[in-house]
Structures are given as C-alpha cells and as structure tokens.
Motif scaffolding. Structure first.
Motif, short mmCIF file in Angstrom:
data_model
loop_
_atom_site.label_atom_id
_atom_site.label_comp_id
_atom_site.label_asym_id
_atom_site.label_seq_id
_atom_site.Cartn_x
_atom_site.Cartn_y
_atom_site.Cartn_z
N THR A 18 -12.71 -38.03 37.98
CA THR A 18 -13.65 -39.12 38.24
C THR A 18 -12.92 -40.44 38.10
N LEU B 26 -7.64 -39.17 44.83
CA LEU B 26 -7.75 -38.12 45.84
C LEU B 26 -6.40 -37.52 46.21
N GLY C 236 -19.54 -37.59 45.92
CA GLY C 236 -18.66 -36.93 46.87
C GLY C 236 -19.18 -36.93 48.29
N ASN D 230 -17.02 -38.59 51.33
CA ASN D 230 -16.56 -37.76 52.46
C ASN D 230 -16.94 -38.33 53.82
N ASN E 18 -18.55 -39.46 40.60
CA ASN E 18 -18.48 -40.11 41.92
C ASN E 18 -19.30 -39.35 42.94
N SER F 280 -8.90 -33.62 42.50
CA SER F 280 -10.08 -33.24 43.28
C SER F 280 -11.29 -33.88 42.62
N LEU F 281 -12.30 -34.22 43.45
CA LEU F 281 -13.52 -34.80 42.88
C LEU F 281 -14.26 -33.79 42.00
N LYS F 282 -13.89 -32.53 42.11
CA LYS F 282 -14.51 -31.50 41.25
C LYS F 282 -13.95 -31.57 39.83
#
Length: 295
Positions: free
Chosen positions: A85, A76, A244, A248, A242, A80-82
C-alpha cells in the motif's frame, strides 16, 4: 493561446480531476489546444493526459511527477497491490511524509524537487527516522549534493535522473531503535491506534475519549518493539488500502492521483467511465487497424 508547463500541470491536481469527473472538460480542452496544439474538436482525454505528462517529464517535474514516479517504479514496479500500500502526505509529528510504501516493511520517501527548498529537511528526517523502517530522500540533480551533506547517514538518497529513473546514491540503513510510541499515536487516526492497541494487548478500552490516547500510549509501551513495527504496518494496510479498481482504469500518469486524492463515489465512477472509454476506444482502433492490414 499558448499556456506554460506549470499551468498545464494543473491537469493532474485534485481540483481539475474532480471538475473533470463532474463533467467540466474546460481545462483538458485548454491544455489540448494551448499546450499540445491539438484541435479541441478532435482529442482523446487519455491522450491529452499522457502526452502532457510526457512533455512535463522534460519541462516541469513537479512534486506530483516525483510521487507518480515513486508509485509507478517502487509501488507497482516492485510490489503488488495485494501485498503493498502507498500512503501520501502521511502526518508524522510536525511533518508530512510525501510517500510511504508499506509491504513487509515501512519505507518513507521525502521529495525534494528542483522547486523545493531544504529548509526543514533535517527536522523532517528526524521525525521519519523515529517511525519508519527505512527513510529516503528523492531529489533532482540540483539538490543532490546538498541533500547528501545534510541528511543523516541513516537516510538513503535517490536521484531522479534526466531519463526519469532512480539512481541510488546512498542506501538507507534499516531502523534499529524501537518506534517512538508517542509519535506513532499522533500519526494515527483514532480507529487505527485503537486497533493497534487491541491487536497487541487484547484490550478494547471503554473509557472516556479524553483518556484514550494516554491509555493506548501506556499499553503499547509494554509491547515488544518488533510486534509494534509489524502490526503498525498491518493496521495501516487494512485501514488505508489503495483502490485497485480505479488504479487499473486510470492511465499511468494518474496512478498517484488515485492514491493521493479523495474523490466522492460518483466521481470515482465517472473517472472510471471517462478513462475506461478511452482505453476501449484505443482497443477498437487497434483492432480495426489490424483488420484492415489483414485484408
């Protein structure tokens, strides 16, 4: 009754979190009273987790703590999680890679905390070097000198300092040899190596299961190594992404839990509710304090 840091650290394991999701707050209460000295009738679940985690960062840095720090600072903190992974306990041959982060490349992190031995380190690293673009050992000061001497020169070394930052003692050398296809196939699930084969050869084999592995190995060995390396990352990112939404909601101390543990759908929703309510409560409290100050 006072409890030890080791006992308190169970707060972060899969069984205790599953129990919490199922409505069992007993270990949270036990830690609140026996480790944090809080009144059991007046505690916030998020606070218990965060305060316990903070104390453990000085008193008991277990493998979980190392993994969570990798997730926070490497996954992180840099990605980015976008686009990235993180995988936990990824099987490679006879070994299991503690953490693997996939973005434009595959990076393996093998953890050696002060509570770990180095008995299998060389064997583990030999496996990882055949599969991942970069390999690191993440260790405590106690193991640092030994790791630097034992680890292959291609392996990077990170020390988790007393201030809980990573200090790079040696950079990883990117893999230049082709991925070991036999090892790759053994590391993937059936649907993953079939998808990898389809993407690289255009073929979806309709043959008996007993012949699938052999067919996929042979087919993938005809593909350019660069294409294998790229599609290996793409397939894993799609198949093992993952959550998200859960990440979050959970506090920063539980990032690795969201990545590493398998919860049922009802348990996931329960954890979102528990920790989401904590955050909402904090926001309301903060707003109330600001309102009172403005009067």
């Amino acid at each position: 009754m006072t409890i030890t840091a080791r006992e308190a650290s169970k707060l972060f394991n899969s069984n205790k979190l599953s129990a919490l999701a199922d409505g069992d707050y007993s270990h949270v209460e036990k830690v609140a009273k026996g480790f944090l000295n809080q009144e059991v009738t007046n505690f916030n679940v998020c606070d218990v987790y965060e305060h316990t985690y903070k104390r453990l960062s000085q008193e008991y840095r277990s493998e979980y703590y190392f993994k969570n720090t990798i997730a926070r600072r490497r996954l992180l903190g840099r990605h980015s999680l976008k686009t990235a992974t993180m995988l936990s306990e990824f099987r490679v041959g006879r070994s299991k890679a503690d953490c693997v982060i996939l973005n434009g490349k595959s990076t393996c992190y093998e953890i050696k905390s002060e509570y770990d031995t180095l008995n299998r380190l060389e064997e583990q690293l030999n496996d990882y070097l055949k599969l991942f673009d970069e390999v690191y050992v993440v260790c405590s000061a106690k193991n640092l000198d030994s790791v630097l001497k034992m680890a292959d020169e291609r392996v990077g070394v990170l020390e988790l300092t007393q201030k809980n930052y990573f200090s790079e003692k040696r950079a990883a050398t990117p893999r230049i040899e082709p991925i070991d296809i036999d090892l790759l196939i053994k590391s993937l699930r059936k649907e993953e190596y079939l998808e990898l084969t389809r993407r690289n050869t255009g073929e979806v084999p309709t043959i008996p299961n007993s012949k699938l592995v052999s067919f996929c190995k042979s087919a993938l060995k005809t593909v350019e190594p660069e294409k294998i390396a790229t599609s290996f990352i793409e397939v894993l990112k799609e198949k093992r992404f993952n959550d998200g939404d859960l990440l979050n909601v959970l506090p920063s101390s539980l990032i690795n839990a969201a990545i590493s543990y398998q919860f049922s759908s009802p348990q996931i929703e329960a954890l979102k509710s528990i920790f989401g309510a904590c955050k909402e409560s904090r926001c309301i409290s903060h707003i109330s304090e600001e309102s009172s100050l403005s009067l």
